[in-house]
Design a protein around this motif. Structure first.
Motif, PDB file in Angstrom:
ATOM      1  N   ALA A 107       0.835  -1.207   0.000  1.00 46.78           N
ATOM      2  CA  ALA A 107       0.000   0.000   0.000  1.00 46.78           C
ATOM      3  C   ALA A 107       0.868   1.255   0.000  1.00 46.78           C
ATOM      4  O   ALA A 107       0.597   2.224  -0.729  1.00 46.78           O
ATOM      5  N   MET A 108       1.922   1.240   0.799  1.00 43.71           N
ATOM      6  CA  MET A 108       2.844   2.376   0.827  1.00 43.71           C
ATOM      7  C   MET A 108       3.596   2.492  -0.493  1.00 43.71           C
ATOM      8  O   MET A 108       3.799   3.598  -1.022  1.00 43.71           O
ATOM      9  N   ASP A 109       4.007   1.355  -1.034  1.00 46.17           N
ATOM     10  CA  ASP A 109       4.687   1.320  -2.330  1.00 46.17           C
ATOM     11  C   ASP A 109       3.812   1.965  -3.395  1.00 46.17           C
ATOM     12  O   ASP A 109       4.258   2.840  -4.159  1.00 46.17           O
ATOM     13  N   ALA A 110       2.548   1.554  -3.454  1.00 41.45           N
ATOM     14  CA  ALA A 110       1.630   2.092  -4.456  1.00 41.45           C
ATOM     15  C   ALA A 110       1.437   3.592  -4.277  1.00 41.45           C
ATOM     16  O   ALA A 110       1.488   4.371  -5.249  1.00 41.45           O
ATOM     17  N   GLU A 111       1.196   4.000  -3.038  1.00 36.76           N
ATOM     18  CA  GLU A 111       0.958   5.432  -2.776  1.00 36.76           C
ATOM     19  C   GLU A 111       2.149   6.285  -3.200  1.00 36.76           C
ATOM     20  O   GLU A 111       1.983   7.319  -3.865  1.00 36.76           O
ATOM     21  N   GLU A 112       3.347   5.861  -2.815  1.00 37.69           N
ATOM     22  CA  GLU A 112       4.515   6.684  -3.100  1.00 37.69           C
ATOM     23  C   GLU A 112       4.918   6.625  -4.568  1.00 37.69           C
ATOM     24  O   GLU A 112       5.404   7.625  -5.125  1.00 37.69           O
ATOM     25  N   LEU A 113       4.727   5.477  -5.223  1.00 38.98           N
ATOM     26  CA  LEU A 113       4.983   5.410  -6.662  1.00 38.98           C
ATOM     27  C   LEU A 113       4.113   6.420  -7.408  1.00 38.98           C
ATOM     28  O   LEU A 113       4.589   7.134  -8.307  1.00 38.98           O
ATOM     29  N   LEU A 114       2.860   6.480  -7.040  1.00 37.75           N
ATOM     30  CA  LEU A 114       1.934   7.365  -7.745  1.00 37.75           C
ATOM     31  C   LEU A 114       2.187   8.830  -7.395  1.00 37.75           C
ATOM     32  O   LEU A 114       2.137   9.703  -8.274  1.00 37.75           O
ATOM     33  N   ARG A 115       2.460   9.103  -6.138  1.00 36.44           N
ATOM     34  CA  ARG A 115       2.668  10.496  -5.739  1.00 36.44           C
ATOM     35  C   ARG A 115       3.950  11.065  -6.346  1.00 36.44           C
ATOM     36  O   ARG A 115       4.010  12.238  -6.718  1.00 36.44           O
ATOM     37  N   GLY A 116       4.983  10.241  -6.453  1.00 37.68           N
ATOM     38  CA  GLY A 116       6.281  10.758  -6.850  1.00 37.68           C
ATOM     39  C   GLY A 116       6.547  10.788  -8.338  1.00 37.68           C
ATOM     40  O   GLY A 116       7.556  11.355  -8.762  1.00 37.68           O
ATOM     41  N   HIS A 117       5.679  10.181  -9.151  1.00 40.00           N
ATOM     42  CA  HIS A 117       5.917  10.129 -10.594  1.00 40.00           C
ATOM     43  C   HIS A 117       4.941  11.023 -11.362  1.00 40.00           C
ATOM     44  O   HIS A 117       3.864  11.365 -10.860  1.00 40.00           O
ATOM     45  N   PRO A 118       5.294  11.381 -12.611  1.00 40.93           N
ATOM     46  CA  PRO A 118       4.456  12.290 -13.404  1.00 40.93           C
ATOM     47  C   PRO A 118       3.264  11.573 -14.027  1.00 40.93           C
ATOM     48  O   PRO A 118       3.192  11.372 -15.245  1.00 40.93           O
ATOM     49  N   VAL A 119       2.308  11.179 -13.195  1.00 42.21           N
ATOM     50  CA  VAL A 119       1.168  10.414 -13.697  1.00 42.21           C
ATOM     51  C   VAL A 119      -0.139  11.120 -13.336  1.00 42.21           C
ATOM     52  O   VAL A 119      -0.240  11.790 -12.311  1.00 42.21           O
ATOM     53  N   ASP A 120      -1.135  10.917 -14.200  1.00 43.25           N
ATOM     54  CA  ASP A 120      -2.436  11.555 -14.037  1.00 43.25           C
ATOM     55  C   ASP A 120      -3.516  10.585 -13.581  1.00 43.25           C
ATOM     56  O   ASP A 120      -4.551  10.996 -13.054  1.00 43.25           O
ATOM     57  N   GLY A 121      -3.302   9.304 -13.822  1.00 46.10           N
ATOM     58  CA  GLY A 121      -4.251   8.279 -13.438  1.00 46.10           C
ATOM     59  C   GLY A 121      -3.525   6.953 -13.396  1.00 46.10           C
ATOM     60  O   GLY A 121      -2.344   6.864 -13.774  1.00 46.10           O
ATOM     61  N   VAL A 122      -4.221   5.906 -12.948  1.00 44.63           N
ATOM     62  CA  VAL A 122      -3.533   4.636 -12.762  1.00 44.63           C
ATOM     63  C   VAL A 122      -4.465   3.460 -13.015  1.00 44.63           C
ATOM     64  O   VAL A 122      -5.643   3.491 -12.652  1.00 44.63           O
ATOM     65  N   VAL A 123      -3.914   2.416 -13.636  1.00 45.30           N
ATOM     66  CA  VAL A 123      -4.538   1.096 -13.713  1.00 45.30           C
ATOM     67  C   VAL A 123      -3.831   0.222 -12.698  1.00 45.30           C
ATOM     68  O   VAL A 123      -2.603   0.077 -12.744  1.00 45.30           O
ATOM     69  N   LEU A 124      -4.582  -0.335 -11.772  1.00 45.89           N
ATOM     70  CA  LEU A 124      -4.047  -1.153 -10.692  1.00 45.89           C
ATOM     71  C   LEU A 124      -4.207  -2.621 -11.064  1.00 45.89           C
ATOM     72  O   LEU A 124      -5.329  -3.121 -11.163  1.00 45.89           O
ATOM     73  N   MET A 125      -3.113  -3.334 -11.264  1.00 42.93           N
ATOM     74  CA  MET A 125      -3.172  -4.729 -11.688  1.00 42.93           C
ATOM     75  C   MET A 125      -2.891  -5.636 -10.491  1.00 42.93           C
ATOM     76  O   MET A 125      -1.748  -5.724 -10.015  1.00 42.93           O
ATOM     77  N   GLY A 126      -3.918  -6.307 -10.004  1.00 42.92           N
ATOM     78  CA  GLY A 126      -3.772  -7.177  -8.849  1.00 42.92           C
ATOM     79  C   GLY A 126      -4.738  -8.343  -8.912  1.00 42.92           C
ATOM     80  O   GLY A 126      -5.424  -8.550  -9.914  1.00 42.92           O
ATOM     81  N   GLY A 127      -4.808  -9.091  -7.846  1.00 42.26           N
ATOM     82  CA  GLY A 127      -5.723 -10.236  -7.807  1.00 42.26           C
ATOM     83  C   GLY A 127      -5.436 -11.150  -6.643  1.00 42.26           C
ATOM     84  O   GLY A 127      -6.323 -11.496  -5.877  1.00 42.26           O
ATOM     85  N   CYS A 128      -4.169 -11.602  -6.512  1.00 45.15           N
ATOM     86  CA  CYS A 128      -3.822 -12.465  -5.396  1.00 45.15           C
ATOM     87  C   CYS A 128      -4.117 -11.730  -4.088  1.00 45.15           C
ATOM     88  O   CYS A 128      -3.965 -10.511  -3.995  1.00 45.15           O
ATOM     89  N   ASP A 129      -4.506 -12.487  -3.077  1.00 44.51           N
ATOM     90  CA  ASP A 129      -5.247 -12.021  -1.912  1.00 44.51           C
ATOM     91  C   ASP A 129      -4.982 -10.589  -1.451  1.00 44.51           C
ATOM     92  O   ASP A 129      -5.888  -9.777  -1.359  1.00 44.51           O
ATOM     93  N   LYS A 130      -3.732 -10.267  -1.094  1.00 44.52           N
ATOM     94  CA  LYS A 130      -3.456  -8.972  -0.466  1.00 44.52           C
ATOM     95  C   LYS A 130      -3.197  -7.874  -1.473  1.00 44.52           C
ATOM     96  O   LYS A 130      -3.161  -6.684  -1.106  1.00 44.52           O
ATOM     97  N   THR A 131      -2.980  -8.229  -2.763  1.00 41.25           N
ATOM     98  CA  THR A 131      -2.675  -7.190  -3.738  1.00 41.25           C
ATOM     99  C   THR A 131      -3.875  -6.284  -3.982  1.00 41.25           C
ATOM    100  O   THR A 131      -3.710  -5.081  -4.158  1.00 41.25           O
TER     101      THR A 131
END
Length: 580
Positions: A107-131
């Motif tokens: 969760a922290m990885d996702a938050e900081e990746l998105l906050r720190g990079h030049p992105v406007d939106g995101v597709v979140l690719m997950g499925g296995c239990d905690k992802t």
């Protein structure tokens, strides 16, 4: 949304990186061109992050290596600029001691990746239990337009003409092997036949549950969560998710507009109807609290009393798997059956309401998706229990346990940790009967550490050989969503921090009454007081590193097991990064 309300290109978040006529933006543009891109690739186009949790240790997501290209195709078709960002991959199969230890790290990885990079939106690719919950937790905190792409369930298993369901049949046939009824060669064939394609567990385990929750919350395309991973429809859904996120950026359709309290109540309702994993409670509470909403165990209990289980899928059901659920109409068909229990005006990533998304949804097999008049279980999948063993609550999945245990009194057989339980459980001289209540403690958020899926305690070997297949089992651990049986989980507060479970002794009588929602040890307050005074805190699990941080900031199960410093109520929102 009308064109007049659409965001202007100059207002794109990524323009802060690429548009200014200064030295820092020169560096951003130059390094993009170093990768072979031209200004035409990004000027006036939303930059779309693709958080991809693929790894070679993640069998559930093996198709993500190619599926990310399908997402990129959709983004390019809609006029966006895709940017794949690898994220931590949490394999339920291989990662130890438990993926729950690392949900908040992703969760922290996702938050900081998105906050720190030049992105406007995101597709979140997950499925296995905690992802799924981890990616959504991060997306909630950064609050950029986001759409969730579920990995999808694997194909149904097969062994000697028998349909196998991952997890559920593993437990079932393991007991038969322990009883001496399955040979070595047959066991290898079971291992090969139970998981025969990429994708998540195809039972209604935690993976299928949380993918369904993402869709119900409005964060996935309608019907996306039940498409088998190996089905061509999954490829088309991936590209459509890529196309849709571009429009979501122009519409500024962010998670805080979608994830209302009503959306979470919808998720709880659907969780009950699908026969959800017990893990749904922890993850939905964490997501709701991260979104700033007051959602707790009482909301699950209210839904449990009024919403029947209508998805006839293992382990609550007896016959069908997720592939059958998809063919029967999937989640839109199920939601149409219980539409009267839902907040129909909840907004979704389509820009439409839940009611609009499920309008016209049909059920094609009413034994897989039952009408409410013919449920597989009259009340919801989960029940919240309280009593002097669990003053802050615990949970049982009554739809997946033997009915005779819904009201039970029996003597406790207590194990202080998993190794001592494992060492004793198959001893022929173990003093245990089918009426005993097996108790495992020091397996909670701090005690596990990370609250492992140990809650489906094995039936003692001597009883397995006698034909016993279910017993009352209590722990502060979690249980795999593919598991079943009279297992009471998430006992709060946990024993490691001195919760009442720490005070139980072998021989104490334990009283369970699911209808009354009670769980108690029949021990006087005076005696409990003496035991509490004599109790000693166990040794610390970690003295450094991430585990050290985890054990100092993790919340209890009834609060969602988020880190205290990540909840919305902790401090002011984080500002956009400075660019100098």
């Amino acid at each position: 949304m009308s064109p007049a309300k659409r965001k202007a290109a100059a207002d794109l978040r990524s323009a802060r990186w690429f548009a200014p006529d200064d030295l820092r933006a020169f560096g951003h543009r130059s390094r993009a061109m170093q990768m072979g891109y031209a200004p035409e690739d990004w000027v006036g186009r939303p930059v779309i992050a693709i958080l991809n949790t693929w790894s070679e240790a993640q069998p559930c997501h093996m198709h993500f290596k190619s599926r990310v290209d399908d997402v990129k195709r959709g983004i390019l078709q809609a006029g966006g600029f895709p940017m794949e960002l690898p994220a931590l991959s949490l394999s339920e199969s291989f990662l130890k001691p438990t993926t729950m230890l690392y949900r908040n790290l992703l969760a922290m990885d996702a938050e900081e990746l998105l906050r720190g990079h030049p992105v406007d939106g995101v597709v979140l690719m997950g499925g296995c239990d905690k992802t799924t919950p981890a990616l959504l937790l991060g997306a909630i905190s950064v609050n950029l337009p986001a759409i969730y792409l579920p990995a999808g369930p694997m194909l149904r298993g097969n062994w000697k003409g028998k349909v196998l369901g991952s997890g559920s049949d593993a437990w079932k046939y393991w007991d038969e092997r322990r009883a001496g009824r399955i040979s070595d060669s047959d066991w290898v064939d079971v291992e090969a036949g139970i998981a025969r394609s990429y994708g998540t567990c195809m039972t209604m385990g935690t993976a299928a549950t949380m993918m369904a929750m993402a869709e119900t919350l409005g964060m996935s395309l309608p019907g996306a969560s039940s498409i088998p991973a190996a089905d061509a429809n999954h490829i088309r859904m991936a590209s459509e998710s890529g196309r849709r996120i571009v429009d979501m950026v122009w519409e500024d359709l962010t998670p805080n507009r979608i994830l209302t309290r009503e959306a979470f109540l919808n998720a709880i309702t659907v969780a009950m109807a699908v026969g959800c994993s017990t893990n749904a409670i922890i993850h939905l509470i964490a997501l709701a609290r991260r979104a700033g909403h007051d959602v707790g165990l009482d909301d699950f209990e209210r839904a449990s009393r009024k919403v029947p289980v209508i998805a006839n899928i293992r382990p609550s059901g007896t016959t069908y798997l997720m592939e059958d659920f998809f063919y029967a109409g999937g989640l839109p068909a199920l939601m149409a059956q219980i539409e009267g229990h839902l907040h129909r005006d909840a907004l979704t990533v389509t820009g439409k309401t839940l009611a609009e998304n499920i309008e016209g949804a049909e059920t094609y097999n009413d034994d897989v998706i039952r009408p409410v008049s013919n449920p597989i279980y009259a009340e919801g999948a989960l029940a919240v229990l309280r009593g002097n063993l669990a003053p802050d609550g615990c949970v049982i999945k009554p739809s997946a346990c033997a009915p005779r245990f819904l009201k039970h009194i029996g003597p406790a057989l207590v194990f202080d940790d998993y190794p001592s339980m494992k060492a004793a459980i198959d001893r022929d001289d173990l003093d245990v009967t089918a009426d005993h209540v097996l108790i495992l403690r020091n397996a909670g958020p701090q005690g596990g550490p990370g609250m492992p899926e140990w809650g489906m305690l094995p039936i003692p070997g001597k009883l397995v050989k006698q034909g016993v297949r279910d017993m009352v089992r209590i722990s502060d651990a979690r249980m795999s969503g593919t598991s079943y049986g009279a297992c009471i989980l998430h006992v709060s507060p946990e024993s490691y921090i001195g919760g009442p479970l720490a005070l139980v002794r072998t021989g104490d009588m334990i009283s369970l009454d699911v209808d009354r929602r009670t769980l108690d040890m029949n021990v006087s307050e005076e005696e409990l007081g003496r035991r509490r005074a004599a109790w000693k805190q166990p040794e610390p699990r970690y003295e450094r590193g991430y585990g050290w941080m985890f054990t100092r900031h993790i919340k209890q199960a009834n609060e969602g097991c988020d880190f205290d410093f990540l909840e919305t109520s902790f401090g002011a929102p984080v500002a956009e990064p400075s660019i100098y």
